[in-house]
Design an enzyme around this catalytic site. Structure first.
Site, short mmCIF file in Angstrom:
data_model
loop_
_atom_site.label_atom_id
_atom_site.label_comp_id
_atom_site.label_asym_id
_atom_site.label_seq_id
_atom_site.Cartn_x
_atom_site.Cartn_y
_atom_site.Cartn_z
CD GLN A 75 -12.05 17.98 -55.53
OE1 GLN A 75 -12.09 19.12 -55.06
NE2 GLN A 75 -11.81 17.78 -56.82
CB SER A 76 -6.97 17.78 -49.65
OG SER A 76 -6.44 18.53 -48.57
#
Ligand code: PLP
Length: 335
Positions: A75-76
């Site tokens: 989920q960067s």
């Protein structure tokens, strides 16, 4: 400004707005709270990495690279903004992500795919441990990759936050506003290092409080040492011999909860409070935790009523749509 000699590619909408949060201040009994909306940088749903990427992408183009490669968690936000920036300038983007491919992508990962990034899954390594190996593979395939480190936090990326401090100073002057402290999420360090170098160059008298988001157990260097090194090399990039020391950085480590990306009561109640008192969305991993830290500092009396605090909203909202983050407060709804 000292960074005008470096190539810069415009990727977003600056300056980002500053607004006041009167209902939040009132509910807490002060201090005055302002928010800097870097969640509105405009690059594919925005965030603080846009500022670093303006310098990093310009350098990639300057070096005639044909692709960029960077790393992060599934989920960067950094990876999503890098994918968007690469698409914008016509470079291929390779993302080295921790974890394994999920059956169905959501949140930032869904956007990485839509933005056309090629994804390399690396299991337990979510901080770019395999960046150089994958970069070498790309070179062996006749690519000319530009490696952007984890979080975009090298000296060149941090220059984006030196520029951000100059932007803030101009806005404050125009608003005839002074402030006592700036509070923000601190993770890979480029934001805090850049703001600190900017404060020193611009002789701004403001406390910088980084709320630590993740702490690696196996860190060789303490975070203070890492920040000092990064800030010193950032100053050097700007042709200054200024040296920074761990004591130049205030980092609050009391809000790590159960670890990186684990939403607890601190984040959940901060997210719900900001949403319901001001209509502003924070994210579950970074700005929710940082605001939780600020609220705790306020409740403990760290600031007095007449002071002004600026919360630097660093973005991250696409992760709100990843179902593993449960945000509903069970005790504050009656039915
Ligand atoms: C990356 C990130 C941060 C932390 O910034 P660093 O420069 O890595 O310390 C804070 N908030 C959000 C939403 C981010 O994506």
């Amino acid at each position: 400004m000292p960074f005008h000699h470096l190539p810069r590619r415009s990727l977003g909408f600056f300056p980002t707005p500053i607004v006041e949060l009167p209902r939040l201040s009132q509910s807490l009994g002060g201090p005055r709270i302002l928010i800097k909306r870097d969640d509105q940088t405009g690059l594919a749903l925005g965030g603080n990495k846009t500022r670093k990427l303006e310098f990093l992408i310009a350098d990639a183009l300057h070096q005639n690279c044909d692709c960029v490669i960077t790393a992060g968690a599934a989920q960067s936000n950094h990876c999503r903004q890098t994918a968007a920036a690469a698409a914008m300038v016509g470079l291929e983007c390779h993302l080295v992500l921790g974890g394994t491919p999920p059956e169905q992508a959501n949140g930032n990962l869904l956007l990485d795919e839509v933005l056309g990034a090629t994804i390399h899954w690396t299991g337990a390594d979510r901080k770019g441990e395999q960046l150089n190996a994958i970069s070498s593979q790309l070179q062996a395939q006749d690519h000319h990759p530009y490696v952007i480190p984890y979080g975009g936090s090298n000296a060149l990326g941090a220059v984006g936050f030196v520029a951000a401090m100059a932007e803030l100073q101009q806005q404050l002057q125009a608003m005839e506003q002074s402030m006592d402290a700036i509070v923000f999420a601190s993770s890979s360090g480029g934001t805090q290092a850049g703001l600190t170098v900017g404060r020193s160059f611009l002789a701004m008298d403001v406390e910088l409080i980084g709320i630590r988001i993740d702490k690696a157990e196996d860190e060789q260097l303490s975070y203070g040492d890492q920040l000092a090194e990064l800030a010193t090399s950032t100053a050097k990039m700007l042709q200054s011999e200024c040296h920074f020391h761990p004591a130049d950085f205030r980092v609050e480590t009391a809000y790590l909860g159960a670890g990186y990306g684990v939403v607890g009561d601190l984040e959940r109640s901060a997210i719900n409070l900001l949403a319901q008192s001001e209509g502003i969305l924070l994210d579950p991993v970074y700005s929710g935790r940082a605001m939780g830290g600020l609220l705790d500092l306020i409740r403990r009396g760290h600031f007095h009523r007449q002071q002004t605090v600026l919360f630097w909203h660093t973005g991250g909202q696409p992760a709100l749509f990843a179902p593993q983050f449960s945000l509903k407060e069970t005790n504050s709804f009656s039915g």
